[in-house]
Design a protein around this motif. Structure first.
Motif, mmCIF file in Angstrom:
data_model
loop_
_atom_site.group_PDB
_atom_site.id
_atom_site.type_symbol
_atom_site.label_atom_id
_atom_site.label_comp_id
_atom_site.label_asym_id
_atom_site.label_seq_id
_atom_site.Cartn_x
_atom_site.Cartn_y
_atom_site.Cartn_z
ATOM 1 N N GLU A 454 0.832 -1.208 0.000
ATOM 2 C CA GLU A 454 0.000 0.000 0.000
ATOM 3 C C GLU A 454 0.864 1.254 0.000
ATOM 4 O OE1 GLU A 454 -3.280 2.206 2.917
ATOM 5 O OE2 GLU A 454 -2.617 0.154 3.345
ATOM 6 N N ARG A 455 1.924 1.254 0.787
ATOM 7 C CA ARG A 455 2.799 2.423 0.864
ATOM 8 C C ARG A 455 3.716 2.535 -0.350
ATOM 9 N NH1 ARG A 455 0.854 1.385 5.523
ATOM 10 N NH2 ARG A 455 0.706 2.995 7.151
ATOM 11 N N ILE A 456 4.144 1.396 -0.874
ATOM 12 C CA ILE A 456 4.978 1.419 -2.079
ATOM 13 C C ILE A 456 4.203 2.016 -3.250
ATOM 14 C CG2 ILE A 456 6.129 -0.043 -3.787
ATOM 15 C CD1 ILE A 456 6.843 -1.942 -1.457
ATOM 16 N N ARG A 457 2.919 1.680 -3.356
ATOM 17 C CA ARG A 457 2.087 2.225 -4.437
ATOM 18 C C ARG A 457 2.054 3.752 -4.405
ATOM 19 N NH1 ARG A 457 -0.937 -1.418 -7.301
ATOM 20 N NH2 ARG A 457 -1.351 -3.441 -6.315
ATOM 21 N N LYS A 458 2.070 4.316 -3.213
ATOM 22 C CA LYS A 458 2.004 5.775 -3.091
ATOM 23 C C LYS A 458 3.262 6.452 -3.627
ATOM 24 C CE LYS A 458 -1.178 5.704 0.844
ATOM 25 N NZ LYS A 458 -1.371 6.005 2.289
ATOM 26 N N GLU A 459 4.346 5.688 -3.757
ATOM 27 C CA GLU A 459 5.585 6.243 -4.304
ATOM 28 C C GLU A 459 5.807 5.840 -5.762
ATOM 29 O OE1 GLU A 459 9.193 6.569 -2.149
ATOM 30 O OE2 GLU A 459 8.258 6.006 -0.236
ATOM 31 N N ALA A 460 4.812 5.193 -6.370
ATOM 32 C CA ALA A 460 4.952 4.763 -7.761
ATOM 33 C C ALA A 460 5.138 5.970 -8.678
ATOM 34 C CB ALA A 460 3.734 3.951 -8.189
ATOM 35 N N ILE A 461 5.923 5.780 -9.720
ATOM 36 C CA ILE A 461 6.190 6.848 -10.687
ATOM 37 C C ILE A 461 5.055 6.880 -11.708
ATOM 38 C CG2 ILE A 461 7.790 7.688 -12.441
ATOM 39 C CD1 ILE A 461 9.987 6.126 -10.947
ATOM 40 N N PRO A 462 4.447 8.042 -11.940
ATOM 41 C CA PRO A 462 3.362 8.100 -12.922
ATOM 42 C C PRO A 462 3.890 7.939 -14.342
ATOM 43 C CG PRO A 462 3.885 10.303 -12.131
ATOM 44 C CD PRO A 462 4.683 9.346 -11.297
ATOM 45 N N PRO A 463 3.075 7.405 -15.249
ATOM 46 C CA PRO A 463 3.502 7.314 -16.646
ATOM 47 C C PRO A 463 3.573 8.706 -17.266
ATOM 48 C CG PRO A 463 1.199 6.698 -16.437
ATOM 49 C CD PRO A 463 1.713 6.876 -15.043
ATOM 50 N N GLU A 464 4.348 8.825 -18.336
ATOM 51 C CA GLU A 464 4.502 10.106 -19.029
ATOM 52 C C GLU A 464 3.597 10.138 -20.253
ATOM 53 O OE1 GLU A 464 7.898 12.793 -21.360
ATOM 54 O OE2 GLU A 464 8.485 11.025 -20.197
ATOM 55 N N LEU A 465 2.826 11.203 -20.380
ATOM 56 C CA LEU A 465 1.938 11.369 -21.530
ATOM 57 C C LEU A 465 2.632 12.214 -22.587
ATOM 58 C CD1 LEU A 465 -0.975 10.861 -22.651
ATOM 59 C CD2 LEU A 465 -1.536 13.143 -21.764
ATOM 60 N N LEU A 466 2.759 11.660 -23.783
ATOM 61 C CA LEU A 466 3.293 12.389 -24.933
ATOM 62 C C LEU A 466 2.125 12.688 -25.856
ATOM 63 C CD1 LEU A 466 6.372 10.072 -25.654
ATOM 64 C CD2 LEU A 466 6.360 12.179 -24.316
ATOM 65 N N GLY A 467 1.749 13.951 -25.975
ATOM 66 C CA GLY A 467 0.597 14.304 -26.791
ATOM 67 C C GLY A 467 -0.543 14.829 -25.941
ATOM 68 N N SER A 468 -1.718 14.901 -26.559
ATOM 69 C CA SER A 468 -2.875 15.540 -25.924
ATOM 70 C C SER A 468 -3.719 14.545 -25.134
ATOM 71 C CB SER A 468 -3.748 16.194 -27.001
ATOM 72 O OG SER A 468 -4.966 16.638 -26.451
ATOM 73 N N ARG A 469 -4.267 15.016 -24.007
ATOM 74 C CA ARG A 469 -5.191 14.192 -23.218
ATOM 75 C C ARG A 469 -6.494 13.932 -23.969
ATOM 76 N NH1 ARG A 469 -4.710 13.376 -17.695
ATOM 77 N NH2 ARG A 469 -2.817 14.211 -16.735
ATOM 78 N N SER A 470 -6.811 14.791 -24.917
ATOM 79 C CA SER A 470 -8.064 14.642 -25.668
ATOM 80 C C SER A 470 -7.875 13.823 -26.941
ATOM 81 C CB SER A 470 -8.625 16.023 -26.024
ATOM 82 O OG SER A 470 -7.687 16.754 -26.803
ATOM 83 N N CYS A 471 -6.877 12.943 -26.942
ATOM 84 C CA CYS A 471 -6.563 12.155 -28.132
ATOM 85 C C CYS A 471 -7.666 11.139 -28.431
ATOM 86 C CB CYS A 471 -5.243 11.427 -27.930
ATOM 87 S SG CYS A 471 -5.276 10.283 -26.531
ATOM 88 N N ARG A 472 -7.677 10.680 -29.675
ATOM 89 C CA ARG A 472 -8.597 9.611 -30.056
ATOM 90 C C ARG A 472 -8.002 8.247 -29.717
ATOM 91 N NH1 ARG A 472 -10.319 7.861 -36.178
ATOM 92 N NH2 ARG A 472 -11.819 6.258 -35.600
ATOM 93 N N PHE A 473 -6.703 8.094 -29.987
ATOM 94 C CA PHE A 473 -5.993 6.852 -29.683
ATOM 95 C C PHE A 473 -4.956 7.117 -28.598
ATOM 96 C CE2 PHE A 473 -7.447 5.536 -33.898
ATOM 97 C CZ PHE A 473 -7.740 4.190 -33.689
ATOM 98 N N LEU A 474 -4.928 6.258 -27.587
ATOM 99 C CA LEU A 474 -3.877 6.299 -26.577
ATOM 100 C C LEU A 474 -3.037 5.038 -26.755
ATOM 101 C CD1 LEU A 474 -2.724 7.816 -24.118
ATOM 102 C CD2 LEU A 474 -4.147 6.350 -22.665
ATOM 103 N N VAL A 475 -1.763 5.232 -27.109
ATOM 104 C CA VAL A 475 -0.868 4.109 -27.386
ATOM 105 C C VAL A 475 0.058 3.909 -26.188
ATOM 106 C CG1 VAL A 475 0.835 3.143 -28.974
ATOM 107 C CG2 VAL A 475 -0.942 4.680 -29.842
ATOM 108 N N ILE A 476 0.068 2.694 -25.659
ATOM 109 C CA ILE A 476 0.857 2.361 -24.472
ATOM 110 C C ILE A 476 2.230 1.841 -24.894
ATOM 111 C CG2 ILE A 476 0.914 1.004 -22.349
ATOM 112 C CD1 ILE A 476 -1.508 2.878 -22.583
ATOM 113 N N SER A 477 3.261 2.252 -24.165
ATOM 114 C CA SER A 477 4.597 1.673 -24.358
ATOM 115 C C SER A 477 5.329 1.694 -23.025
ATOM 116 C CB SER A 477 5.390 2.441 -25.424
ATOM 117 O OG SER A 477 5.607 3.783 -25.035
ATOM 118 N N TRP A 478 6.427 0.966 -22.960
ATOM 119 C CA TRP A 478 7.184 0.916 -21.701
ATOM 120 C C TRP A 478 8.653 0.634 -21.980
ATOM 121 C CZ3 TRP A 478 9.335 -3.809 -19.715
ATOM 122 C CH2 TRP A 478 8.943 -4.977 -20.384
ATOM 123 N N GLY A 479 9.483 0.960 -20.982
ATOM 124 C CA GLY A 479 10.901 0.642 -21.069
ATOM 125 C C GLY A 479 11.607 1.330 -22.211
#
Length: 573
Positions: A454-479
């Motif tokens: 529970e406490r580790i989750r509170k320190e999790a790093i948020p993902p980075e959004l490249l582009g607009s929040r109002s996009c039609r497609f949200l493409v996931i990637s990692w690493g």
């Protein structure tokens, strides 16, 4: 006129392709140009066929491309190899020795420039000078100041005597003459804007960045068994062990390495192991031991294609499920997946502090592409980098596994205070002694699993959004796919697409469900066959990604900018 350029060198192992790469990237960066280099290697000490791609630009570039502006096959069979992997097209200029180039008939007359490397090297003093001839020819295309090259050769070969230094300079000059003739002919013109600040950048590969991050995290013990592509981290730390007081142990196997690492943390050191998927398979019992002992542990895992030996010198993101589910029993863990060279440094440093704070295993999950790619970066900012040690001085009433509201018991080490530090691989009481009290068992699981997580989750790093929040497609990637996604998104010119990129893949930041839930359509890009991160997201958020929107690659090569651009263009289909 080319505003950026890509160079690909190819030859069997033993021909010195990496030596040429080192010279080119060093000189190009010193002249004020951004550089990126990545390697494609066969798992052979001699023979086979290897290649190195170098991209040169006024902008930051750090992604693999198929297109090649200048191909330099240094041996027979090299041109065929490059053609097989689509590195040569109708716009590629091929520089090399005509007698070596099987497949030359498929090129137009203006695509080939005969560069008699072997003859020039023989006239200088022998084939050992071939690489310097090639470097000179290529550097002439970029109008590199000869004084930079002279300084490089003096530093690189100074210990071998003045004669060797001068012969390398002579070879460079002879090669440069041929390069200048090519420029004068008008067949290639390169005009890349230079920035003098770049000459002060650092040129690092991913393995060096992980090693530096470990040092910055206070690492003073590493035990590992060599395994590609993780071995360069072990080598880097061994090279700097005396400077930073690091005990380096090449263990007899991975079982021993993991247990030695746990023992080091128990004794008060800050230890790590570095391995790949097959080696980590042997560490899983030790991983569970760390979970039960509530021992900090840092595990660097460089991914490569499996199963078994697989493709030991290629890249993949195929070990996510392996790392996430490894070990028997339930205990928390943290999985970082560095996106950039800078990430490899900062997240490895963070891994040590997080492991110490929560007394859990923390993984730094890289891959061959990130570890063996290099590019220039500004000097690392160390202002917020601190070694945060959590060890306490014990008193006579010390209890190693004291039940606490946070789930974190104060961690003592032997001989630091008056307390007795007892640990046990069996279920144990607060003092660390074996117990079969089933009511206490539940309390211990709640403490070390639920409360910590529970406490580790509170320190999790948020993902980075490249582009607009109002996009039609949200493409996931990692690493390590960060740079290829960023460049492909820009080149696609799709305003209706955004990329959500993760450098922490477990536990997930609380914002993830919101991002995915609000997206109109989802897609994902991964270097594995099973859409492993996509399936993890489905488990964690109950949101799935349609199979037709999954771009999965598992042939051992990284994603190219071109194939990701094509995928983004086709998302409307």
């Amino acid at each position: 006129m080319k505003r950026e350029a890509s160079i690909v060198l190819a030859a069997p192992a033993g021909y010195g392709v990496q030596t040429v790469e080192e010279a080119l990237t060093t000189l190009l960066m010193a002249s004020g140009l951004n550089v990126f280099a990545t390697r494609e290697l066969m798992s052979r000490i001699r023979g086979g066929m290897n290649s190195t791609e170098i991209r040169v630009s006024s902008d930051r570039v750090a992604a693999y491309m198929r297109h090649t502006d200048i191909a330099v096959p240094l041996s027979k069979g090299a041109l065929q190899h490059l053609m097989t992997y689509s590195h040569v097209d109708k716009e590629t200029l091929v520089m090399g020795e005509k007698e070596n180039l099987v497949g030359l008939s498929s090129l137009s007359e203006n695509q080939f420039y005969d560069l008699p490397i072997s003859r020039i090297a023989a006239e200088i003093g022998g084939s050992i000078y071939s690489n310097s001839v090639a470097v000179g020819a290529i550097m002439a295309l970029f109008d590199i100041d000869e004084n930079l090259a002279i300084g490089y050769f003096q530093k690189r070969f100074g210990s071998k005597g003045d004669k060797v230094v001068q012969q390398n300079i002579d070879a460079y000059r002879r090669g440069s003459e041929f390069g200048q003739k090519l420029v004068s002919s008008g067949r290639i013109q390169i005009d890349i804007k230079r920035d003098p600040r770049i000459s002060g950048h650092m040129l690092l590969d991913g393995a060096e960045a992980v090693g530096l991050g470990a040092i910055a995290g206070g690492c003073n013990f590493i035990s590992s068994y060599p395994m590609s592509p993780s071995t360069p981290v072990l080598i880097f730390l061994s090279q700097h062990s005396q400077e930073f007081g690091i005990i380096v142990d090449q263990a007899e196997d991975e079982i021993s390495a993991m247990n030695k690492g746990i023992g080091a943390w128990y004794a008060g050191a800050r230890g790590m192991v570095t391995t790949s998927g097959g080696g980590f398979a042997l560490m899983t019992e030790g991983l569970s031991l760390a979970g039960m002992l509530e021992s900090p542990m840092v595990i660097h895992l460089g991914q490569r294609p499996g199963p078994a030996t697989g493709l030991p010198t290629r890249t993949e993101q195929g070990d996510l499920k392996h790392v996430l589910n490894a070990g028997h029993g339930e205990f928390p863990r943290v999985l970082f997946a560095p996106s950039t060279i800078q990430d490899a440094f900062y997240l490895t440093q963070r891994a040590f502090n997080l492991a110490d704070k929560y007394q859990v295993p923390v993984f730094v999950l890289t891959d061959q592409f990130l570890l063996e790619s290099s590019y220039d970066i500004p000097p690392l900012n160390l202002s917020g980098v601190e070694v945060e040690k959590q060890v306490i001085r014990t008193d006579s009433a010390y209890r190693r596994y004291a039940l606490t509201e946070s789930g974190i018991s104060p961690r003592g080490i032997p001989s630091y205070g008056d307390g007795l530090v007892v640990v046990d691989s069996d279920e144990h009481d607060e003092d660390g002694h074996i117990t079969e009290d089933l009511l206490l068992r539940k309390k211990m699981v709640d403490k070390r699993f639920y409360r910590k997580l529970e406490r580790i989750r509170k320190e999790a790093i948020p993902p980075e959004l490249l582009g607009s929040r109002s996009c039609r497609f949200l493409v996931i990637s990692w690493g390590s796919n960060y740079h290829v996604m960023k460049e492909a998104l820009t080149k696609s010119e799709r305003r209706d697409i955004a990329v959500l990129h993760f450098n922490q893949v477990y536990p997930l930041h609380e914002s993830v469900t919101s991002y995915l839930g609000k997206a109109k359509k989802l897609a994902i890009v991964e270097n594995n066959a099973g859409c492993q991160f996509g399936r993890l997201l489905q488990v964690e958020t109950n949101i799935s990604i349609p199979a037709e929107n999954c771009l999965l690659k598992y042939d051992g090569m990284p994603f190219s900018v071109e194939e990701v651009v094509e995928f983004l263009h086709n998302l409307n289909a």
